[in-house]
Design an enzyme around this catalytic site. Structure first.
Site, PDB file in Angstrom:
ATOM      1  CB  SER A 104      -0.953  -0.036   1.186  1.00 33.35           C
ATOM      2  OG  SER A 104      -1.939   0.942   1.093  1.00 33.35           O
ATOM      3  CG  ASP A 243      -2.627   4.041  -1.357  1.00 33.25           C
ATOM      4  OD1 ASP A 243      -3.366   3.890  -2.341  1.00 33.25           O
ATOM      5  OD2 ASP A 243      -2.738   3.360  -0.314  1.00 33.25           O
ATOM      6  CG  ASP A 245      -2.839  -0.711  -2.350  1.00 34.81           C
ATOM      7  OD1 ASP A 245      -2.876   0.466  -1.936  1.00 34.81           O
ATOM      8  OD2 ASP A 245      -3.361  -1.654  -1.735  1.00 34.81           O
ATOM      9  CG  ASP A 247      -5.878   0.637  -0.418  1.00 37.36           C
ATOM     10  OD1 ASP A 247      -5.142   1.646  -0.417  1.00 37.36           O
ATOM     11  OD2 ASP A 247      -5.801  -0.245   0.453  1.00 37.36           O
TER      12      ASP A 247
END
Length: 455
Positions: A104, A243, A245, A247
């Protein structure tokens, strides 16, 4: 021994704490546990595997794929794709398991493994515990036609982008909006730009050239200075910060001011209430949401269901009550009509769509929330288990809350992973919040110290 799974999968420094061996053993164990739990329905299982842009994701992907295939699971490699893209495709393609390799917003040397069950939902704690217990146990290996096959799906990203665009409805357009999108050199470096361009927005890409080593480097939702500068330089209508990833997302208005997750959640809650899609006129948030957000929702007649910190707890509350919107101050926003997890690009599209629909600037939409200054002080080296039961600490917290009244708030929260207590205070001024937080931190430090008295 500490639990391997954290609040969001397994995470650590790649090739040191998170090795290829661990990735392989985790994948094998997950296949066995889910098969025995009936998650595969007795048929030959199929798993989708995606990753972000970290260099370590390349060897970890190979280990995960090898582990799954050796356990008799057919594997489809999705390549570089956002975490919510894996979750969505697991459901859309009726796969039995999804695996995402990402840490992340963590720095590049870290990586992680997240599992998604059928339907694209995260695994329950008891399933994660069972996977940990199964690791490294002897098992009967399939041979010949019993081993899993490995294929690639080059069209997966396009299918995910199409889903994002379709969520806005046929009549929605972003034409006339200019947006700077900071992709954090991460997994959304293609999908975010493609989704906004498909809706007619003028897109200015930022940090969208991943090389395996630059993910989250001075970019994205944890480093927003360059996005603020780019929005002002290009005179854009808004900026979006993702960010690694994708999410989560935060935003920047046309004057370069950061719009946080609480404000984004408020914008969407009001829009969904107007569209009659906000179930129960309720939004789910965590105890860390700013008091200004809580006040804004109260004034608008929208209830707030507060949970512990963590998007998994937000999702649990949403699923338990059928709520359609929830999120965190950090920018994790879940729109359950379209996603089973936080989706930064989806969130950004719907915020931009509300701007286009109303003709209002992001600054105007976000102004519904008047944020109170918030101070967070970490107090290490204390017995966090006593944070809620020590009478002197409790008395100090109650006194501070009375002192601040309706114009402030106090929250003591034990860390989930470290021997420390977080003291959060909101007040009308930053100086006032800092003074109260420091005072409470002294009480916590004095009463709950792990050091023997007199040392």
């Amino acid at each position: 021994m500490a639990r391997l799974f954290g609040t969001d999968g397994v995470r650590g420094v790649a090739n040191l704490e998170l090795t290829a061996e661990i990735a392989l053993e985790l994948s094998v164990a997950a296949a066995h546990v889910l098969a025995e739990a009936g998650a595969f329905g007795g048929h030959r299982p199929r798993a989708l595997v995606g990753r972000d842009t970290r260099a370590s994701g390349e060897f970890l992907e190979a280990a995960v794929v090898a582990g799954l295939a050796s356990a008799g699971v057919d594997v489809v490699r999705l390549g570089v794709i956002p975490t919510p893209g894996v979750a969505h495709l697991v459901g859309q393609l009726d796969a039995d398991l999804g695996v995402m390799l990402s840490a992340s917003h963590n720095p590049m040397p870290d990586n992680g493994i997240k599992f998604f069950a059928t339907g694209g939902v995260k695994l329950d704690d008891d399933i994660e515990d069972a996977i940990e217990q199964r690791m490294a146990e002897a098992w009967r290996r399939p041979t010949g036609a019993g081993v899993g096959r490995v294929t690639d799906d080059p069209g997966a990203i396009e299918a995910y982008v199409a889903h994002l665009v379709a969520s806005l409805g046929a009549d929605s357009s972003l034409e006339g909006l200019s947006v700077v999108i900071d992709c954090a050199n991460g997994a959304a470096s293609m999908t975010a730009l493609a989704a906004f361009e498909a809706q007619g927005a003028e897109v200015i890409p930022l940090h969208a050239s991943p090389d395996g080593l630059n993910i989250n480097l001075n970019s994205g939702s944890t480093h927003m200075t360059s996005l603020q500068e780019a929005v002002l330089e290009h005179r854009a209508d808004l900026g979006i910060a993702l960010d690694g990833d994708a999410d989560r997302c935060l935003a920047v208005d046309h004057m370069g001011t950061i719009v946080d997750g609480d404000q984004i959640l408020a914008i969407l809650a009001l829009a969904m209430r107007e569209d009659h899609t906000l179930h129960g006129d309720t939004v789910v948030a965590t105890v860390m949401s700013n008091l200004g957000f809580l006040n804004a929702m109260r004034d608008a007649g929208i209830a707030v269901d507060q949970t512990k910190v963590g998007d998994r707890y937000v999702l649990e509350a949403m699923n338990a009550n059928g709520f359609t919107l929830g999120g965190e101050q950090s920018g994790h926003v879940i729109m359950s009509e379209f996603a089973t997890t936080g989706d930064g690009v989806l969130t950004a599209l719907h915020v931009a769509a509300q701007m286009a629909r109303t003709g209002k600037s992001l600054r105007k939409l976000a102004s519904v929330v008047t944020r109170l200054p918030q101070v967070l002080v970490n107090v290490p080296g204390v017995n966090k288990a006593r944070a809620g039961i020590d009478p002197v600490v409790n008395a100090a917290v109650s006194a501070a809350a009375r002192e601040l009244g309706r114009n402030g708030r106090v929250l003591l929260r034990p860390s989930g992973t470290e021997p420390l207590v977080r003291v959060m205070v909101e007040a009308e001024t930053a100086g006032r919040a800092q003074e109260v937080a420091d005072r409470l931190a002294d009480v916590v430090r004095d009463r709950l110290s792990l050091e023997p008295a007199g040392r």
